[in-house]
Design an enzyme around this catalytic site. Sequence first.
Site, mmCIF file in Angstrom:
data_model
loop_
_atom_site.group_PDB
_atom_site.id
_atom_site.type_symbol
_atom_site.label_atom_id
_atom_site.label_comp_id
_atom_site.label_asym_id
_atom_site.label_seq_id
_atom_site.Cartn_x
_atom_site.Cartn_y
_atom_site.Cartn_z
ATOM 1 N N THR A 186 0.921 -1.288 0.155
ATOM 2 C CA THR A 186 -0.190 0.066 0.202
ATOM 3 C C THR A 186 1.128 1.394 -0.191
ATOM 4 O O THR A 186 0.766 2.271 -0.540
ATOM 5 C CB THR A 186 -0.985 0.002 0.696
ATOM 6 O OG1 THR A 186 -0.742 0.174 2.401
ATOM 7 C CG2 THR A 186 -2.294 -1.003 0.889
ATOM 8 N N LYS B 1 11.556 1.073 9.733
ATOM 9 C CA LYS B 1 12.470 0.777 10.614
ATOM 10 C C LYS B 1 12.886 0.192 11.013
ATOM 11 O O LYS B 1 14.065 0.233 12.123
ATOM 12 C CB LYS B 1 10.736 1.306 11.567
ATOM 13 C CG LYS B 1 10.439 0.093 12.101
ATOM 14 C CD LYS B 1 8.465 0.418 12.059
ATOM 15 C CE LYS B 1 7.872 -0.853 11.590
ATOM 16 N NZ LYS B 1 6.016 -0.121 11.035
ATOM 17 N N VAL C 266 9.609 6.298 11.012
ATOM 18 C CA VAL C 266 10.219 6.891 12.526
ATOM 19 C C VAL C 266 8.359 7.909 12.637
ATOM 20 O O VAL C 266 8.404 8.768 11.937
ATOM 21 C CB VAL C 266 10.652 6.931 13.183
ATOM 22 C CG1 VAL C 266 9.998 7.122 14.550
ATOM 23 C CG2 VAL C 266 11.495 6.459 13.206
ATOM 24 N N GLU D 92 -2.906 -5.829 12.911
ATOM 25 C CA GLU D 92 -2.327 -6.503 11.800
ATOM 26 C C GLU D 92 -3.645 -7.866 12.674
ATOM 27 O O GLU D 92 -3.300 -8.190 13.918
ATOM 28 C CB GLU D 92 -1.244 -7.268 11.815
ATOM 29 C CG GLU D 92 -0.581 -6.100 10.817
ATOM 30 C CD GLU D 92 0.444 -5.676 10.576
ATOM 31 O OE1 GLU D 92 1.650 -6.821 10.088
ATOM 32 O OE2 GLU D 92 1.212 -4.915 10.646
ATOM 33 N N ASP E 90 8.342 -3.010 17.874
ATOM 34 C CA ASP E 90 7.773 -2.139 16.484
ATOM 35 C C ASP E 90 7.976 -0.488 17.794
ATOM 36 O O ASP E 90 9.339 0.180 16.921
ATOM 37 C CB ASP E 90 6.223 -1.845 16.175
ATOM 38 C CG ASP E 90 6.114 -0.366 15.080
ATOM 39 O OD1 ASP E 90 6.197 -0.909 13.913
ATOM 40 O OD2 ASP E 90 5.453 0.392 16.044
ATOM 41 N N LYS F 221 11.967 1.854 16.156
ATOM 42 C CA LYS F 221 11.583 3.291 16.511
ATOM 43 C C LYS F 221 12.262 4.572 17.422
ATOM 44 O O LYS F 221 13.127 5.262 17.010
ATOM 45 C CB LYS F 221 9.934 3.869 16.241
ATOM 46 C CG LYS F 221 9.258 3.689 14.990
ATOM 47 C CD LYS F 221 7.665 3.583 15.480
ATOM 48 C CE LYS F 221 7.223 3.241 14.663
ATOM 49 N NZ LYS F 221 5.334 2.600 14.705
HETATM 50 N N1 HSE Z 1 1.735 -0.939 13.880
HETATM 51 C C1 HSE Z 1 2.599 0.556 13.268
HETATM 52 C C2 HSE Z 1 1.513 1.439 14.337
HETATM 53 C C3 HSE Z 1 2.531 0.949 11.909
HETATM 54 O O1 HSE Z 1 0.731 0.866 14.447
HETATM 55 O O2 HSE Z 1 1.699 2.791 14.493
HETATM 56 C C4 HSE Z 1 3.254 2.642 11.339
HETATM 57 O O3 HSE Z 1 4.633 1.661 12.583
#
Ligand code: HSE
Length: 442
Positions: A24, A118, A145, A203, A214, A218
């Site tokens: 996307t 990232k 980020v 997800e 995640d 960052k």
């Molecule tokens: N899954 C990440 C979030 C998306 O919820 O911020 C972007 O890194």
Amino acid sequence: MYLDSGAKAMKKQSIGVGLIGLGTIAGQVAKVLIEKSDALAEHVGCPLVLRKVKVLPQDLTRPQAKELDSKLFTTDTDEFFATPEIDIVVEAIGGENPAREYLNRALSSGKHVVTSNKEVIAKHGAEFLSLAQLNGVGLHYEAAVGGGIPLIGPFQRDLLANEISGIYAIINGTTNFILTRMARDGMDFPSALSRAQELGYAEANPRDDIEGIDATYKLAILSSLAFHSRVRPDDIYREGISRLSSRDFQYASELGFAIKLLAIAKQSDDSIEVRVHPVFIPEDSLLAKVEGVYNAILVEGDLVGKVLFFGEGAGPLATSSAVVANIVAAAKDVVVGVGGGAYWKAETGKQVKPMAEIETRYYLRLNVADKPGVLAQISKVLGDHQISISSFIQKLTDSAAQTAEIVIMTRPAQEKAMQQALDELASLQVVKEISNFIRVEA
Ligand code: HSE
């Protein structure tokens, strides 16, 4: 190719872009390059032309594939890298591998690189930057980020005169959405996660988001830039949000706090503190008011004071804003024939402080026997470890089970002392369960 002469570079009729991926984000980037081609050509000084798109066979059935000329597609990595007209490689596949190989290959062959990835930057950014310098090209990763929120550029340029003392960041929209639903609607964690999944914010396998992985990627990138040090994801202490209960939110609210998953980085004279975990923050603080999938990053510098960055931290539109701006910056470098500059200042050599040495206040929720002398035993354990109680509430007495739930807020204490106290509390007969403990940033 490294352009070593401005005059030679000025002869370029166009700048070629090679895109890796057709998800996307990549699809949206391609769309912007086409739809805004006139405006972008004006910024760059010549047209930006999409020359090749490296895809997987399954990408060809995606809706975004229908928007592009099929002659642009190749599933062959060697063919992609052998395309001579590509000046800038844009990687938008995410994940560590094969992105690492692709970025190494692009930089080694003198292509400028733009990435929104990232994980690969957090883990291998230093390696890519050395390669970029060696080959006189740029490495751009603004979208890695905070989606469209400008953060990398500000740390690389606009905040550079500052000694950064702290970063306090909500940098994961999925978890912020879940925590907002738990706080506002009294949802428990599994229901809030299901809601996030239904809405496409989480997800099917939500592990990276809910376990704080995640956010550590960052924070590794931001703290490396802010503190001119090498902070790896593994250096960062991490806890996710899955053990939070709706009761914690009720007590937080009663005590005047919100609960957020914060990525925290602090710098002192001799060390760096980096951690991602749920925290109590005062409910009237700016970060407490950041709700839903939004991100916010509070930065403290000695000259600038406090600066707050706020916006959409994910999504194809916001992310394409950062990726395309990076492509334009790289294209300008190609036009004038310079590399991307050394964006990672020399390391300060500061060490990451072990978690045991950090100091914060704590919230404890315990299930205890409801009988005389229990509080005395609990406060003795805390007192023995030099932990002072700042407030205390008792609720939810279960007369049948003869138990009560108590909540304790402490004054600042060392993590090591708190962990030892928790072990001792757990071994007391009157303590049935340590239901939760959450750090407080106030
Ligand atoms: N899954 C990440 C979030 C998306 O919820 O911020 C972007 O890194």
